[in-house]
Design a protein around this motif. Structure first.
Motif, mmCIF file in Angstrom:
data_model
loop_
_atom_site.group_PDB
_atom_site.id
_atom_site.type_symbol
_atom_site.label_atom_id
_atom_site.label_comp_id
_atom_site.label_asym_id
_atom_site.label_seq_id
_atom_site.Cartn_x
_atom_site.Cartn_y
_atom_site.Cartn_z
ATOM 1 N N ILE A 55 1.198 -1.098 -0.457
ATOM 2 C CA ILE A 55 -0.382 0.035 0.292
ATOM 3 C C ILE A 55 0.754 1.042 -0.028
ATOM 4 O O ILE A 55 1.407 2.753 -0.721
ATOM 5 C CB ILE A 55 -1.131 -0.280 1.419
ATOM 6 N N TYR A 56 1.810 1.134 0.484
ATOM 7 C CA TYR A 56 3.157 2.290 1.156
ATOM 8 C C TYR A 56 3.987 2.462 -0.222
ATOM 9 O O TYR A 56 4.040 3.974 -0.715
ATOM 10 C CB TYR A 56 4.000 2.278 1.697
ATOM 11 N N ASN A 57 4.262 1.341 -0.871
ATOM 12 C CA ASN A 57 4.883 1.378 -2.255
ATOM 13 C C ASN A 57 4.283 1.265 -3.747
ATOM 14 O O ASN A 57 5.036 2.230 -4.211
ATOM 15 C CB ASN A 57 5.767 0.237 -2.422
ATOM 16 N N SER A 58 3.239 1.514 -3.323
ATOM 17 C CA SER A 58 2.414 2.026 -4.893
ATOM 18 C C SER A 58 1.968 3.624 -4.705
ATOM 19 O O SER A 58 1.089 4.049 -5.267
ATOM 20 C CB SER A 58 1.109 0.582 -4.782
ATOM 21 N N ALA A 59 1.497 3.589 -3.310
ATOM 22 C CA ALA A 59 0.844 5.035 -3.033
ATOM 23 C C ALA A 59 2.126 6.393 -3.822
ATOM 24 O O ALA A 59 2.781 5.960 -4.918
ATOM 25 C CB ALA A 59 1.182 5.673 -1.693
ATOM 26 N N ASP A 60 1.220 6.744 -4.399
ATOM 27 C CA ASP A 60 1.672 8.029 -5.310
ATOM 28 C C ASP A 60 3.069 9.349 -4.908
ATOM 29 O O ASP A 60 3.894 9.351 -5.452
ATOM 30 C CB ASP A 60 0.977 9.045 -6.116
ATOM 31 N N ILE A 61 2.107 8.982 -3.919
ATOM 32 C CA ILE A 61 3.175 10.229 -2.781
ATOM 33 C C ILE A 61 3.526 9.304 -1.311
ATOM 34 O O ILE A 61 2.246 8.785 -0.656
ATOM 35 C CB ILE A 61 2.363 11.832 -2.461
ATOM 36 N N SER A 62 4.906 8.970 -0.561
ATOM 37 C CA SER A 62 4.253 8.630 0.434
ATOM 38 C C SER A 62 5.513 9.724 1.612
ATOM 39 O O SER A 62 6.481 9.551 1.389
ATOM 40 C CB SER A 62 5.052 6.554 1.050
ATOM 41 N N ILE A 175 -8.427 3.337 1.823
ATOM 42 C CA ILE A 175 -8.218 4.127 0.720
ATOM 43 C C ILE A 175 -7.833 3.249 -0.313
ATOM 44 O O ILE A 175 -8.584 3.778 -1.419
ATOM 45 C CB ILE A 175 -6.782 5.521 0.627
ATOM 46 N N HIS A 176 -7.019 3.013 0.010
ATOM 47 C CA HIS A 176 -6.237 1.791 -1.182
ATOM 48 C C HIS A 176 -7.468 0.802 -1.810
ATOM 49 O O HIS A 176 -7.357 1.034 -2.754
ATOM 50 C CB HIS A 176 -5.248 0.742 -0.214
ATOM 51 N N GLU A 177 -8.250 0.346 -0.636
ATOM 52 C CA GLU A 177 -8.792 0.070 -1.526
ATOM 53 C C GLU A 177 -10.383 -0.411 -2.330
ATOM 54 O O GLU A 177 -11.001 -0.535 -2.931
ATOM 55 C CB GLU A 177 -10.271 -1.245 -0.215
ATOM 56 N N HIS A 178 -10.558 1.173 -1.488
ATOM 57 C CA HIS A 178 -11.412 1.664 -2.292
ATOM 58 C C HIS A 178 -11.472 3.251 -3.850
ATOM 59 O O HIS A 178 -12.528 3.114 -4.019
ATOM 60 C CB HIS A 178 -12.927 2.096 -1.340
#
Length: 256
Positions: A55-62, A175-178
């Protein structure tokens, strides 16, 4: 180029100002991004949880939420330019949103907090448009009906920014799920930022923030809730980063 690997989680190197610029550009180009705010404890949880790490690594910004992450990045030879917390992003982007006519939806926190935060932000930032608020009932996981209700409420008003205050990592999972179903430009989880910005939780003095002691201030204020996070989990961070730095230096020497 724009992220540094800390314990196998990739954290953005941009500072607060640069992150605010990305938010503005995202809305102006009608793009869509998912943002996670990642303090030390989130990286430690992700290290032993592959799904959360994804989830963190696929986020556009972390973003780097915490001075220890700045220290770690310097030790690893790939410095982050500044900490970016939800406590700073929300009030600072509210000013920009008011000037440009961007809209917000506030999801989460205890009953009534989001409504009071809406009033506060709109008073302090004339022109800001908070198009919706909702505080879901407390639950470890929400029912499909509750999830769909939240999605429908958000999509009905189509906010530019969805701010989610459900505590980490619960908010990041949600957020990731939806994310694909949400009609927003930016979806970001900001932890306890609603409570802090509205004034229910006092933030640490600036000097404590500067020297990486904000955690200590929070621990004093909420010892029962936070002692495990800061006194048991967080101390693991420094030795793990030292091990990573040592391994990377050994690999570089071998490659040379």
């Amino acid at each position: 180029m724009y992220k540094v690997n800390i314990l196998k989680s990739y954290v953005n190197k941009q500072n607060l100002g640069e992150t605010l610029e990305i938010f503005t550009d995202t809305i102006e180009t009608n793009d869509k991004i998912r943002v996670t705010v990642t303090p030390v404890n989130c990286l430690l949880w992700a290290k032993r949880n592959p799904k959360l790490e994804h989830i963190y690594n696929s986020a556009d910004i972390s973003t780097a939420d915490g001075v220890p992450l700045i220290w770690a990045s310097k030790l690893l030879g790939d410095p982050i330019r500044g900490r970016v917390t939800g406590l700073d992003l929300l009030p600072e982007f509210s000013k920009i949103a008011a000037e440009n006519g961007y809209s917000f939806f506030l999801l989460g926190a205890a009953e009534g907090v989001a409504d009071r935060l809406k009033d506060k932000l709109e008073v302090e930032n004339p022109g800001l448009n908070v198009v919706g608020t909702y505080s879901p009932p407390y639950a470890k996981t929400f029912s499909e009906e509750e999830n769909q209700k939240m999605i429908n409420m958000i999509n009905e008003v189509k906010p530019n920014v969805l701010w989610v205050s459900l505590t980490a990592p619960k908010q990041d999972y949600w957020i990731h799920e939806h994310f694909d179903k949400l009609d927003v430009n930016i979806a970001i989880g900001v932890g306890a930022a609603f409570d802090v910005v509205v004034g229910d939780i006092e933030r640490s003095p600036e000097w404590m923030q500067k020297y990486g002691l904000e955690w200590f201030y929070r621990l004093i204020k909420e010892p029962k809730r936070l002692y495990k996070r800061y006194l048991i989990e967080a101390p693991r961070f420094i030795p793990l980063v030292l091990i990573q730095a040592f391994k990377e230096r050994v690999l570089r020497r071998k490659s040379d």
